[in-house]
Design a protein around this motif. Structure first.
Motif, short mmCIF file in Angstrom:
data_model
loop_
_atom_site.label_atom_id
_atom_site.label_comp_id
_atom_site.label_asym_id
_atom_site.label_seq_id
_atom_site.Cartn_x
_atom_site.Cartn_y
_atom_site.Cartn_z
N LYS A 72 25.63 -56.83 19.22
CA LYS A 72 25.54 -55.37 19.06
C LYS A 72 25.41 -55.02 17.57
O LYS A 72 24.68 -54.09 17.21
CB LYS A 72 26.76 -54.69 19.67
N SER A 73 26.10 -55.75 16.71
CA SER A 73 26.03 -55.44 15.27
C SER A 73 24.59 -55.56 14.79
O SER A 73 24.08 -54.69 14.08
CB SER A 73 26.88 -56.41 14.45
N ILE A 74 23.93 -56.65 15.18
CA ILE A 74 22.55 -56.87 14.73
C ILE A 74 21.66 -55.73 15.21
O ILE A 74 20.93 -55.11 14.42
CB ILE A 74 22.03 -58.23 15.23
N GLU A 75 21.79 -55.39 16.48
CA GLU A 75 20.94 -54.35 17.04
C GLU A 75 21.26 -52.98 16.43
O GLU A 75 20.38 -52.26 15.97
CB GLU A 75 21.13 -54.32 18.57
N TYR A 76 22.55 -52.66 16.38
CA TYR A 76 22.98 -51.33 15.95
C TYR A 76 22.71 -51.08 14.46
O TYR A 76 22.40 -49.97 14.04
CB TYR A 76 24.48 -51.18 16.24
N LEU A 77 22.82 -52.15 13.65
CA LEU A 77 22.73 -51.96 12.20
C LEU A 77 21.37 -52.33 11.62
O LEU A 77 21.20 -52.31 10.40
CB LEU A 77 23.84 -52.76 11.52
N THR A 78 20.40 -52.66 12.49
CA THR A 78 19.10 -53.12 11.99
C THR A 78 18.51 -52.18 10.94
O THR A 78 18.15 -52.61 9.84
CB THR A 78 18.10 -53.31 13.15
N ASP A 79 18.42 -50.90 11.26
CA ASP A 79 17.78 -49.95 10.34
C ASP A 79 18.47 -49.93 8.98
O ASP A 79 17.82 -50.06 7.94
CB ASP A 79 17.80 -48.52 10.91
N ILE A 80 19.78 -49.77 9.03
CA ILE A 80 20.52 -49.60 7.79
C ILE A 80 20.54 -50.89 6.96
O ILE A 80 20.41 -50.86 5.74
CB ILE A 80 21.94 -49.03 8.09
N LEU A 81 20.64 -52.05 7.63
CA LEU A 81 20.71 -53.31 6.88
C LEU A 81 19.34 -53.77 6.38
O LEU A 81 19.25 -54.41 5.34
CB LEU A 81 21.36 -54.41 7.73
N SER A 82 18.27 -53.42 7.09
CA SER A 82 16.93 -53.81 6.62
C SER A 82 16.58 -53.14 5.31
O SER A 82 15.79 -53.65 4.54
CB SER A 82 15.84 -53.44 7.63
N GLY A 83 17.17 -51.96 5.08
CA GLY A 83 16.80 -51.20 3.88
C GLY A 83 17.77 -51.42 2.73
O GLY A 83 17.69 -50.72 1.72
N ALA A 84 18.74 -52.33 2.86
CA ALA A 84 19.76 -52.48 1.82
C ALA A 84 19.61 -53.80 1.08
O ALA A 84 18.94 -54.72 1.55
CB ALA A 84 21.15 -52.39 2.44
N LYS A 85 20.28 -53.88 -0.10
CA LYS A 85 20.22 -55.13 -0.87
C LYS A 85 21.53 -55.90 -0.78
O LYS A 85 21.55 -57.12 -0.68
CB LYS A 85 19.92 -54.81 -2.33
N THR A 86 22.67 -55.16 -0.84
CA THR A 86 23.97 -55.84 -0.84
C THR A 86 24.86 -55.30 0.27
O THR A 86 24.74 -54.13 0.66
CB THR A 86 24.70 -55.66 -2.18
#
Ligand code: ATP
Ligand code: MG
Length: 393
Positions: A92-106
């Motif tokens: 669920k973390s991978i699916e739910y956070l895809t947008d926010i994590l794809s656009g971040a550096k750290t």
């Protein structure tokens, strides 16, 4: 994927023994604000309120928007509901956070384990999930000190939750924890802002408005009612008192020197406001005045007005420039209503040359020309009351 909303308390978390009372009031306020959106379950732990939608068709974006206007909440976020099982949390973390994590550096992972029977401890959860996310999102590196994104995993009694947002809330204290005050609400830009600022400190606001038909129109009153309605998003329910003010203004015009019209009118407004405040259990008055903005807002003029007040008059805009007031008016969405061009009773019979430095003894002498008391009593008796509430809208 099922989502809930987490709201973190602000300053009230510091209130020691009163904390429980503050929490109870906040919980009541949140329930009232969200009731019309559907059924929710509520629980709280560690200065966080967990808001779980029960009805299927509840729009979380709408919940989020309302929660963002509730005083007492410092930050809030949407969170994804998981099984208490690491595999489910991972997927669920991978699916739910895809947008926010794809656009971040750290990023970093933060785990909170309220349920100690969960087979992994917090450092293990952080290390495992951190590793998986690093692999999945090659754009990311770990920064434990100053990460752009903090992924939080909470293991609680029935479920686990994952979230990464942190939206700034309305701040302040929950409405109703600081008593009630009566706001002198005109149709202008400043007084709704003043009401918002006092409400932010946990004060429940009632509003009083003076009308002078036929010099002021029904549309002018309607505009103020629209402002009240708009303010309920932040201030909660508002009792609105509308005072018939024509006779008093005509009496001022017929009996007092023109240069003192405005100050005497403001003193009589205060006389009426105090009586309504007493009836409605309000402990103070609130106005939108700011030093020097107009002739009736010089310090000397305000001293003359305050001389008739036996309860405190709060003026939260007192040291603000118009541009600063407008900025808040836009934020709370009252600006567009305020700039609609309808007349206010203050603009009826305005003196051509108002005294900017009036002396109290001159004002008192001028006002003594006429016995206003019967007219004040009549105006109070004929005041009409309406209530505004978000849930009725
Ligand atoms: P606002 O933008 O709030 O109308 P203003 O800069 O136009 O303020 P005034 O018209 O002098 O200033 O009014 C000063 C304050 O007196 C207002 O902020 C408000 O609190 C109160 N007030 C003025 N007119 C009314 C009215 N008709 N009914 C209730 N309160 C009023
Ligand atoms: Mg005005």
């Amino acid at each position: 994927m099922k989502e809930i909303l987490l709201a973190k308390y602000g300053e009230m978390a510091l209130k020691g023994l009163n904390k429980k009372t503050f929490e109870d009031v906040l919980m009541k306020n949140v329930k009232r604000r969200l009731r019309s959106l559907g059924k929710f379950e509520y629980s709280s732990a560690q200065s966080t309120l967990y808001i779980t939608p029960v009805d299927e068709n509840i729009e979380l974006s709408e919940v989020s928007e309302r929660v963002g206007k509730i005083f007492g909440i410092a930050t809030y976020c949407r969170a994804c509901v998981c099984e208490k099982d690491f595999n489910d949390i991972k997927e669920k973390s991978i699916e739910y956070l895809t947008d926010i994590l794809s656009g971040a550096k750290t990023f970093k992972v933060n785990a909170k384990r309220a349920d100690k029977s969960f087979p992994m401890n917090s450092p293990e959860i952080c290390a495992e999930l951190g590793g998986i996310l690093l692999e999945k999102f090659p754009n990311l590196t770990v920064d434990v000190k100053n990460p752009e994104i903090t992924v939080t995993v909470e293991i609680r009694d029935t479920n686990a939750y994952v979230h990464a947002e942190n939206i700034k809330g309305a701040g302040g204290l929950p409405i109703g924890t600081s008593g009630k005050a009566l706001l002198l609400l005109s149709g202008g830009i400043d007084s709704p802002v003043a009401g918002y600022m006092i409400a932010k400190r946990g004060v429940h606001i009632a509003a009083i408005h003076y009308v002078s038909p036929p010099y002021t129109s029904d549309r002018a009153q309607l505009k103020v009612e629209q402002l009240c309605e708009k303010m309920t998003a932040y201030c909660g329910g508002i009792a609105f008192f509308c005072v018939p003010f024509t006779e008093i203004q005509e009496a001022i015009k017929d009996n007092c020197p023109e240069e003192f019209f405005t100050i005497i009118m403001r003193r009589l407004m205060m006389e009426i406001a105090q009586r309504i405040a007493k009836k409605d259990n309000c402990l103070a008055l609130v106005t939108g005045e700011s030093i020097g903005q107009v002739a009736s807002q010089t310090m000397a003029a305000m001293c003359c007005t305050d001389a008739v007040c036996k309860i405190p008059v709060f003026r939260p805009c007192i040291g603000m420039d118009k541009t600063e007031i407008i900025e808040i008016a836009r934020k709370i969405d009252t600006f567009d209503i305020s700039v609609q061009p309808y007349e206010d009773c203050c603009t009826v019979f305005t003196p051509r040359h108002p005294k900017v430095r009036p002396r109290l003894e001159d004002i008192e002498k001028a006002q003594a020309n006429f016995d206003f008391e019967p007219l004040i009593q009549k105006a109070v008796e004929n005041t009409e009351m309406k209530t505004f509430d978000l849930n009725k809208g």
